[in-house]
Design an enzyme around this catalytic site. Structure first.
Site, short mmCIF file in Angstrom:
data_model
loop_
_atom_site.label_atom_id
_atom_site.label_comp_id
_atom_site.label_asym_id
_atom_site.label_seq_id
_atom_site.Cartn_x
_atom_site.Cartn_y
_atom_site.Cartn_z
N ASP A 131 0.97 -1.36 -0.08
CA ASP A 131 -0.47 0.06 -0.04
C ASP A 131 1.16 0.97 0.06
O ASP A 131 0.43 2.04 0.69
CB ASP A 131 -0.61 0.12 0.97
CG ASP A 131 -1.61 1.01 0.73
OD1 ASP A 131 -1.99 1.71 -0.33
OD2 ASP A 131 -2.69 1.51 1.79
N HIS A 155 -2.91 0.81 12.03
CA HIS A 155 -2.78 -1.66 11.49
C HIS A 155 -1.03 -1.81 10.68
O HIS A 155 -0.55 -0.36 10.97
CB HIS A 155 -3.56 -1.71 9.76
CG HIS A 155 -3.14 -0.28 9.24
ND1 HIS A 155 -4.10 1.18 8.83
CD2 HIS A 155 -2.48 0.50 8.07
CE1 HIS A 155 -3.56 1.40 7.73
NE2 HIS A 155 -2.86 1.42 7.64
N ASP A 163 -1.24 8.01 10.53
CA ASP A 163 -2.12 8.15 9.22
C ASP A 163 -3.47 7.87 9.92
O ASP A 163 -3.19 6.63 11.30
CB ASP A 163 -0.62 6.91 8.73
CG ASP A 163 -1.81 6.65 7.65
OD1 ASP A 163 -2.07 7.34 6.59
OD2 ASP A 163 -2.22 4.78 7.26
N GLU A 183 -3.69 12.55 10.36
CA GLU A 183 -4.41 12.98 8.95
C GLU A 183 -5.32 12.11 9.00
O GLU A 183 -5.81 11.04 9.14
CB GLU A 183 -2.93 11.60 7.95
CG GLU A 183 -3.90 11.72 6.34
CD GLU A 183 -4.71 10.79 6.22
OE1 GLU A 183 -4.99 10.64 5.08
OE2 GLU A 183 -4.78 9.37 6.97
N HIS A 186 -0.49 12.12 -2.75
CA HIS A 186 -0.28 10.63 -2.47
C HIS A 186 -1.46 9.80 -2.79
O HIS A 186 -1.72 8.82 -3.93
CB HIS A 186 0.53 9.94 -2.29
CG HIS A 186 0.44 9.84 -0.99
ND1 HIS A 186 -0.25 10.50 -0.25
CD2 HIS A 186 0.06 8.61 -0.34
CE1 HIS A 186 -0.38 10.07 1.00
NE2 HIS A 186 -0.92 8.92 0.68
N ASP A 187 -2.77 10.66 -2.20
CA ASP A 187 -3.59 10.63 -2.62
C ASP A 187 -5.09 10.70 -2.81
O ASP A 187 -4.78 11.15 -3.57
CB ASP A 187 -4.48 10.06 -0.86
CG ASP A 187 -4.08 9.07 -0.31
OD1 ASP A 187 -3.69 7.72 -0.47
OD2 ASP A 187 -4.24 9.42 1.27
N ARG A 227 -4.54 5.15 -7.76
CA ARG A 227 -3.87 6.01 -6.92
C ARG A 227 -1.81 6.09 -7.87
O ARG A 227 -1.42 7.09 -7.53
CB ARG A 227 -3.25 6.13 -5.58
CG ARG A 227 -5.41 6.40 -4.99
CD ARG A 227 -5.26 6.30 -4.07
NE ARG A 227 -5.29 5.04 -3.40
CZ ARG A 227 -4.50 4.27 -1.62
NH1 ARG A 227 -4.64 5.44 -0.87
NH2 ARG A 227 -4.41 2.86 -2.26
C1 OTU Z 1 -3.90 6.74 4.46
O1 OTU Z 1 -5.36 7.05 3.99
C2 OTU Z 1 -2.71 7.29 3.78
O2 OTU Z 1 -2.79 8.19 2.83
C3 OTU Z 1 -2.96 6.03 2.31
O3 OTU Z 1 -2.02 5.95 1.30
C4 OTU Z 1 -3.85 4.85 2.77
O4 OTU Z 1 -3.61 3.37 1.72
C5 OTU Z 1 -3.65 4.53 3.68
O5 OTU Z 1 -4.06 5.51 5.03
C6 OTU Z 1 -4.10 3.40 4.41
O6 OTU Z 1 -2.78 3.25 5.77
O7 OTU Z 1 -7.40 6.76 5.64
O8 OTU Z 1 -8.01 9.10 7.21
O9 OTU Z 1 -7.35 6.51 -0.57
O10 OTU Z 1 -7.53 9.34 1.67
O11 OTU Z 1 -7.04 5.89 2.94
C7 OTU Z 1 -7.47 9.19 5.87
C8 OTU Z 1 -8.21 7.29 1.05
C9 OTU Z 1 -7.14 7.81 5.16
C10 OTU Z 1 -7.64 8.15 1.94
C11 OTU Z 1 -7.82 7.17 3.40
C12 OTU Z 1 -6.71 7.85 4.04
#
Ligand code: OTU
Length: 650
Positions: free
Chosen positions: A141, A184, A284, A326, A395-396, A520
């Site tokens: 991921d 996680h 995150d 985040e 990046h998302d 993505r």
């Molecule tokens: C974050 O994303 C990361 O920025 C992503 O790159 C990861 O895939 C994700 O966590 C899992 O680790 O959790 O609070 O595409 O905006 O998943 C928001 C949806 C998140 C992301 C969302 C985000």
């Protein structure tokens, strides 16, 4: 709770500390522990107080903080003391960030070091290096499925390389931001492996279930994050013979913060990276930290308590280190990640301003600012010692995270409007040449988000393909307009690597079976350094973008009104294509900047009289800070050119 209980517990804990801790000289540690202990104890008690081993866990927590304090390098302790004195240091307009993948930007950590001049040339002095911890190849991921939280992935280098990079950044007065993926782990992490092998203690690090009974109840109220690629929130693990909660991808196992051992492990990891020189840690997916049956399992009260506790503990060991939340959630929820108040319940000093980001994209698509104006008003006031991370791309994917009520107030139907935005940015709308792709399409709800590089989303890609000079101009203008907003709004602007030179979508991911099902990756490119070199060739797109952004950054840094001290006034102007606000510095009279953006493809007029009544435009001319241009104010209105912005010094 009575302070006395807290005091007596602290005494018990201090007496019980292991000799290797007890007999060290830890003056600053004890001062901070004393100051924060009441809060730490209250929070720890509220989360874990009903456990018979509470006292033992409390001791373990304090020992973890103390051990990491002992390990904390002297120069970082010095920075801690300096930042404690100047505790609002990060609100300064001096900071300008960039997020980048270590391998995408420059192969590896050593490579990043060799490219720091590029960042400094642009004016970037805060670098967010995307996750660098060890991940399984393939199921990573993008670095967010971690196998070993304390090991640098061998593809990027070693911990020593990171230490060297951190030292080099410090010499250049640049800040280092690293990720801590709190929610996680990878299913290949040692804890998951032990759980899989039947170890009950480690099964309790996660949410594991023998049958579908509990998972089914959870599913009733939990949304799906990746509905296309990872539907549902649980995965059957055949080896363990149990269901495990996997909110994100099936190989990302959610950590169970009801278990204090998990909290303490993660605190230790946070402090580990703080001690390796991270100035800022990006936490995150913090909205997801607490799972409760019957709820969406996002933004739960306990998730906030966990963050408050992390903050209090981190302040004892490494008070100079900041947290970024985040949390890509509704505006009324995002704001809570700063904490509810500055004394008792502080959390993260910085939070992604996902609302502003999404609203800016909405204004690009509609070419008007009705929803932007309404949506910005919906963001509640934040704490004083807190700041936004303002960004255009990351990046998302881009999610349409503004509220339905605001969409309705702007005169649209929520479902239709969200669909319009997806159509617009995927280029299926007739008025659009954008080249994004829908991400996370949810057949059940009809929702979709957008992937794509900034330049491709604003149609620079199509314009270049068609060799259409006018369209190229327009796309460049939109990129600059969007950046002018994040530089001026208040908070730390966070650029995305590649955007300052107009990097387009990258299809390479389609040839990689581990990436091809996650679009993505189309906006996680390999930096093209030949393209970057063209920033020095006048006339090229790269030159035009890079130098205009560089100029904005240098102007931003000179204007104290751009520091984030809750010194923004949103202005209502009578033109639905304009977005206007002012920034001011209370300490200097006459220091006010009027920011105006025109999101329309036609010039738009700004009536002067109402602005004069607000105290702007008192003279016959006005100066734009970025271009240095002086404009006449003799008419009744000022024309704001298409897709342009002004930073007026008034
Ligand atoms: C974050 O994303 C990361 O920025 C992503 O790159 C990861 O895939 C994700 O966590 C899992 O680790 O959790 O609070 O595409 O905006 O998943 C928001 C949806 C998140 C992301 C969302 C985000």
């Amino acid at each position: 709770m009575y302070e006395q209980i807290s005091h007596s517990l602290l005494n018990d804990v201090l007496i019980a500390l292991k000799p290797e801790i007890k007999y060290q000289k830890l003056q600053h540690f004890y001062t901070r522990l004393g100051a924060n202990f009441y809060a730490i104890h209250s929070l720890f008690c509220s989360l874990y107080g009903d456990r018979p081993d509470f006292k033992k866990q409390m001791l373990h927590l304090v020992e973890t903080m103390a051990r990491q304090y002992i390990r904390r390098p002297a120069h970082l302790k010095k920075t801690d003391l300096a930042r404690e004195k100047d505790h609002n240091w990060f609100l300064s307009q001096q900071w300008v960030g960039m997020a980048l993948y270590c391998d995408g930007f420059a192969d590896d950590l050593k490579g990043v070091q060799s490219r720091l001049n590029y960042l400094q040339d642009l004016g970037v002095n805060l670098v967010h290096i995307m996750p660098i911890c060890d991940c399984p190849e393939g199921k990573s991921d993008g670095g967010y499925a971690i196998r070993d939280f304390r090991k640098v992935d061998s593809r990027f280098g070693t911990l020593k390389d990171l230490d060297e990079l951190a030292a080099n950044l410090r010499k250049r007065d640049m800040l280092l931001t690293l990720d801590v993926v709190m929610n996680h782990t990878s299913d290949q992490h040692e804890w998951a492996q032990k759980a899989r092998a039947g170890d009950k203690a480690f099964q309790n690090y996660y949410f594991t279930f023998d049958d579908r009974q509990t998972p089914d109840i959870f599913e009733e109220s939990m949304p799906e994050v990746f509905p296309e690629t990872a539907p549902g929130n649980f995965t059957w693990d055949a080896v363990m013979g149990k269901w495990v909660m996997t909110v994100f991808n099936s190989y990302q196992w959610d950590l169970n913060y009801r278990n204090p051992a998990v909290f303490i492990e993660m605190l230790d990891i946070i402090l580990f990276w703080a001690n390796h020189g991270a100035d800022i840690l990006r936490l995150d997916a913090v909205a997801f930290l607490w799972k409760k049956m019957g709820s969406s399992c996002q933004n739960e009260r306990e998730a906030h308590q966990i963050l408050q506790l992390m903050k209090d503990c981190c302040q004892v060991t490494a008070p100079g280190v900041l947290f970024i939340a985040e949390a890509i959630v509704a505006p009324t929820e995002i704001i809570k990640y700063f904490g509810e108040d500055a004394i008792n319940a502080k959390e993260c000093e910085i939070a992604y301003n996902a609302t502003f980001m999404a609203l800016l994209w909405e204004a690009v698509a509609t070419k008007n600012t009705t929803l932007l104006n309404i949506g910005i008003h919906s963001i509640p006031e934040k704490l004083e010692r807190a700041t936004w991370l303002n960004y255009v791309r990351c990046h998302d994917d881009i999610g349409w995270g503004f509220s339905d009520a605001d969409i309705i107030a702007a005169g649209y139907d929520p479902q239709l409007h969200r669909r319009f935005l997806v159509d617009y940015f995927t280029g299926s709308h007739e008025a659009s040449q954008a080249k994004g792709l829908a991400f996370g399409k949810n057949e059940k709800t009809g929702d979709a988000r957008i992937s794509g590089a900034l330049a491709s989303l604003v149609s620079l890609e199509s314009a270049l393909e068609n060799n259409d000079a006018e369209a190229i101009d327009a796309a460049i203008k939109v990129i600059l307009l969007l950046h002018s907003m994040i530089f001026a709004f208040g908070g730390i602007p966070l650029l995305y690597y590649g955007d300052a030179i107009g990097t387009l979508n990258d299809d390479a991911y389609l040839n990689d079976e581990n990436k091809s099902n996650d679009n993505r990756w189309m906006h996680r490119p390999k930096m093209d350094w030949d393209k970057a070199a063209r920033r020095k060739q006048p006339g090229t797109t790269e030159y035009r973008l890079f130098n205009a952004i560089k100029k904005m950054i240098s102007v931003r840094k000179e204007i104290s009104a751009f520091a984030d001290r809750n010194n923004r006034e949103l202005l209502h102007v009578d033109n639905m294509h304009l977005f206007a606000f002012s920034r001011f510095d209370q300490t200097i009279s006459q220091s006010r900047v009027l920011v105006i953006g025109n999101f329309d493809t036609e010039p738009q007029s700004l009536a002067l009289e109402p602005m004069r009544r607000l105290g702007f435009f008192q003279y016959d001319t006005v100066k734009d800070l970025c271009s240095g241009e002086t404009l006449s104010l003799l008419g009744e209105a000022l024309m704001i050119p298409a897709l342009s912005f002004y930073w007026f010094q008034t």
